[in-house]
Design a protein around this motif. Structure first.
Motif, PDB file in Angstrom:
ATOM      1  N   ASP A 168     -29.671  21.590  32.721  1.00 34.97           N
ATOM      2  CA  ASP A 168     -28.879  22.487  31.856  1.00 34.97           C
ATOM      3  C   ASP A 168     -27.973  23.399  32.694  1.00 34.97           C
ATOM      4  O   ASP A 168     -26.799  23.606  32.397  1.00 34.97           O
ATOM      5  N   HIS A 169     -28.603  23.920  33.758  1.00 34.39           N
ATOM      6  CA  HIS A 169     -27.859  24.808  34.629  1.00 34.39           C
ATOM      7  C   HIS A 169     -26.700  24.045  35.285  1.00 34.39           C
ATOM      8  O   HIS A 169     -25.570  24.549  35.385  1.00 34.39           O
ATOM      9  N   LEU A 170     -26.991  22.792  35.719  1.00 36.83           N
ATOM     10  CA  LEU A 170     -25.969  21.954  36.328  1.00 36.83           C
ATOM     11  C   LEU A 170     -24.883  21.628  35.312  1.00 36.83           C
ATOM     12  O   LEU A 170     -23.677  21.658  35.652  1.00 36.83           O
ATOM     13  N   ALA A 171     -25.307  21.337  34.060  1.00 29.65           N
ATOM     14  CA  ALA A 171     -24.327  21.044  33.003  1.00 29.65           C
ATOM     15  C   ALA A 171     -23.445  22.278  32.766  1.00 29.65           C
ATOM     16  O   ALA A 171     -22.226  22.188  32.619  1.00 29.65           O
ATOM     17  N   MET A 172     -24.106  23.455  32.746  1.00 31.30           N
ATOM     18  CA  MET A 172     -23.317  24.702  32.574  1.00 31.30           C
ATOM     19  C   MET A 172     -22.370  24.898  33.749  1.00 31.30           C
ATOM     20  O   MET A 172     -21.216  25.284  33.589  1.00 31.30           O
ATOM     21  N   ARG A 173     -22.901  24.584  34.951  1.00 28.38           N
ATOM     22  CA  ARG A 173     -22.064  24.727  36.145  1.00 28.38           C
ATOM     23  C   ARG A 173     -20.889  23.758  36.070  1.00 28.38           C
ATOM     24  O   ARG A 173     -19.772  24.120  36.406  1.00 28.38           O
ATOM     25  N   ARG A 174     -21.193  22.521  35.637  1.00 28.28           N
ATOM     26  CA  ARG A 174     -20.116  21.553  35.488  1.00 28.28           C
ATOM     27  C   ARG A 174     -19.093  22.031  34.475  1.00 28.28           C
ATOM     28  O   ARG A 174     -17.894  21.925  34.703  1.00 28.28           O
ATOM     29  N   GLU A 175     -19.603  22.513  33.327  1.00 24.17           N
ATOM     30  CA  GLU A 175     -18.701  23.019  32.279  1.00 24.17           C
ATOM     31  C   GLU A 175     -17.879  24.189  32.823  1.00 24.17           C
ATOM     32  O   GLU A 175     -16.658  24.278  32.625  1.00 24.17           O
ATOM     33  N   PHE A 176     -18.572  25.095  33.548  1.00 23.70           N
ATOM     34  CA  PHE A 176     -17.876  26.237  34.133  1.00 23.70           C
ATOM     35  C   PHE A 176     -16.848  25.757  35.160  1.00 23.70           C
ATOM     36  O   PHE A 176     -15.719  26.237  35.215  1.00 23.70           O
ATOM     37  N   SER A 177     -17.277  24.752  35.982  1.00 17.71           N
ATOM     38  CA  SER A 177     -16.385  24.189  36.988  1.00 17.71           C
ATOM     39  C   SER A 177     -15.190  23.517  36.322  1.00 17.71           C
ATOM     40  O   SER A 177     -14.049  23.656  36.774  1.00 17.71           O
TER      41      SER A 177
END
Length: 195
Positions: free
Chosen positions: A36-45
C-alpha cells in the motif's frame, strides 16, 4: 492489562507455531502495508512526475513566451530606433532648410535695408533739388514781379502822360467845337444857355 494466561507445554509448541503464523500474518500485513505504501509512493511519484512534466511544459511555454516577448521587444526597439533615426534625419534636414532660409531672409533683409537707405538718400537729394528749384523759381518770380511792377509803373506813367497830352489836345478841340456850336446857335437865333 489483560490477565496473564498460564502457558502449558502444548501452548508453547502451539504458541511457537502460532508465533510463526502470527509472524507470517504480521509479515503479510507488513507486506500489504508496504505494498500500500509502495502504491501510494508510486501514485505520489506519478503525481510528482505529472506535476514535474506540467511544470516543465509551463517552463517551456514561459521560455517560449519570454522569447516572444524578447523578440517583440527587440522588434519594437529596432522600429523605435529606426523611427528615431528617421525623425532625427528629417529634423536635421528641416533645421538645415530653416538655416538656409534664415540666411536667405537675412540677405534679403540686408539688401532691403540697403535699398531703403539708397531710397532715403535719393529722396533727400530730390527734396534738396526741389527746394533749390523752388527757391530759384521764387527768386525768379520775385525778380519778374519787380520787373513787371517797374514796367507797369512806367507804362502807367506813360499812359497818364499820353492821356494828359490827349486831354489837352481834346480840350482845345472841344473849345473850338463849342465855339463853333455857339456861333451856329447864335446864327439860328438861339441862346446856348437856354439849351
Amino acid at each position: 492489562m489483560p490477565p496473564k494466561r498460564k502457558k502449558d507445554k502444548r501452548t508453547k509448541n502451539s504458541g511457537s507455531e502460532l508465533n510463526v503464523d502470527e509472524k507470517y500474518k504480521k509479515t503479510l500485513e507488513e507486506i500489504e502495508a508496504l505494498k500500500d505504501h509502495l502504491a501510494m509512493r508510486r501514485e505520489f511519484s506519478r503525481h510528482s512526475k505529472e506535476a514535474g512534466e506540467e511544470w516543465k511544459e509551463r517552463m517551456l511555454k514561459a521560455e517560449i513566451d519570454l522569447e516572444e516577448v524578447k523578440d517583440t521587444h527587440r522588434a519594437i526597439n529596432a522600429d523605435m530606433t529606426r523611427q528615431y533615426l528617421a525623425i532625427q534625419l528629417e529634423t536635421s534636414h528641416q533645421i538645415q532648410q530653416l538655416v538656409t532660409e534664415l540666411s536667405q531672409v537675412r540677405a534679403k533683409l540686408v539688401n532691403a535695408e540697403q535699398e531703403l537707405q539708397c531710397t532715403k538718400e535719393e529722396k533727400n537729394r530730390i527734396l534738396k533739388e526741389k527746394e533749390i528749384q523752388i527757391e530759384t523759381l521764387n527768386m525768379k518770380v520775385n525778380s519778374m514781379s519787380d520787373q513787371y511792377e517797374y514796367l507797369f509803373d512806367e507804362c502807367f506813367d506813360k499812359l497818364v502822360e499820353k492821356m494828359a497830352d490827349s486831354m489837352n489836345s481834346w480840350e482845345s478841340e472841344v473849345a473850338v467845337i463849342q465855339k463853333k456850336n455857339k456861333q451856329m446857335l447864335v446864327e439860328f437865333g438861339l441862346d446856348h444857355l437856354d439849351i
